[in-house]
Design a protein around this motif. Structure first.
Motif, PDB file in Angstrom:
ATOM      1  N   GLY A 120      -2.548   5.591  -1.026  1.00  0.00           N
ATOM      2  CA  GLY A 120      -3.419   4.677  -0.802  1.00  0.00           C
ATOM      3  C   GLY A 120      -3.688   3.515  -1.702  1.00  0.00           C
ATOM      4  O   GLY A 120      -4.422   2.510  -1.391  1.00  0.00           O
ATOM      5  N   GLU A 123      -2.982   0.327  -3.908  1.00  0.00           N
ATOM      6  CA  GLU A 123      -2.396  -1.039  -3.458  1.00  0.00           C
ATOM      7  C   GLU A 123      -2.212  -1.771  -4.771  1.00  0.00           C
ATOM      8  O   GLU A 123      -2.749  -1.633  -5.842  1.00  0.00           O
ATOM      9  CB  GLU A 123      -3.283  -1.769  -2.585  1.00  0.00           C
ATOM     10  N   ARG A 172       0.777  -1.215  -0.079  1.00  0.00           N
ATOM     11  CA  ARG A 172      -0.104  -0.047  -0.078  1.00  0.00           C
ATOM     12  C   ARG A 172       0.777   1.346   0.071  1.00  0.00           C
ATOM     13  O   ARG A 172       1.573   1.389   0.932  1.00  0.00           O
ATOM     14  CB  ARG A 172      -1.141  -0.150   1.339  1.00  0.00           C
TER      15      ARG A 172
END
Length: 193
Positions: A31, A33, A27
């Protein structure tokens, strides 16, 4: 500076005798991933030796490269074994692969290869004041040792058989060191082995 991504999960994908592939779920600070795959690196790293004799020749070796399915010219190199420091490993590999030991070893710099996919680190070591000394190595056949004049490096760089990027980089670094006038590298004089 952006913060390093958070490692959410590490998963073993596959293993072989030499390679360990793992997936990394990350991550990022924004934010997002992502899943990356990498060759997991273990061990203590490796060394590559630029050994220069009294005639100002670098000692090259000719060895079989399975990845290319052909023989290549390169520099002596190998893993740092447990209980060894980089200088001890360099002197051992030089004896196993080229039949020489060095009384003077200097660390040039650390190199990485494909750092987006693996964490392998290679220490470039300059070896001088060479003397004949042979140790038994793990090579499946005797390696041919080819002394190459440092003054003819531009010609070496055009040889199709001399294509390993790390070896080219190591020679360029040493060549650059030899042409500048600055304080010498940190050096360790080795006792006769």
């Amino acid at each position: 500076m952006t913060a390093k991504p958070e490692i959410l999960k590490l998963t073993q994908v596959t293993n072989s005798r030499l390679f360990h592939i793992e997936a990394m779920d990350l991550r990022f600070s924004n934010g997002v991933e992502r899943r990356y795959e990498r060759l997991r690196t273990g061990g203590l790293g490796a060394v590559m030796i630029v050994a220069i004799n009294e005639q100002d020749e670098v000692l090259l070796i000719r060895e079989y490269a399975a990845g290319l399915e052909d023989y290549v010219l390169t520099l002596p190199k190998g893993l740092i074994d447990p209980g060894e420091d980089m200088m001890t490993a360099a002197n051992r590999e030089l004896q196993e692969e080229a039949g020489f030991a060095a009384r003077q070893l200097s660390h040039v710099r650390q190199l990485t290869a494909a750092p987006n996919y693996m964490g392998h680190r290679l220490e470039v070591i300059l070896a001088r004041d060479l003397y004949p000394s042979k140790l038994e190595g793990d090579e499946p056949e005797p390696l041919e040792v080819i002394p190459w004049p440092m003054s003819r490096l531009p010609e070496l760089f055009t040889q199709a058989a001399f294509s390993e990027g790390r070896a080219i980089a190591a020679l360029c670094l040493v060549q650059q060191l030899q042409t500048r006038v600055e304080p010498p590298l940190v050096s360790r004089e080795t006792a006769s082995i």
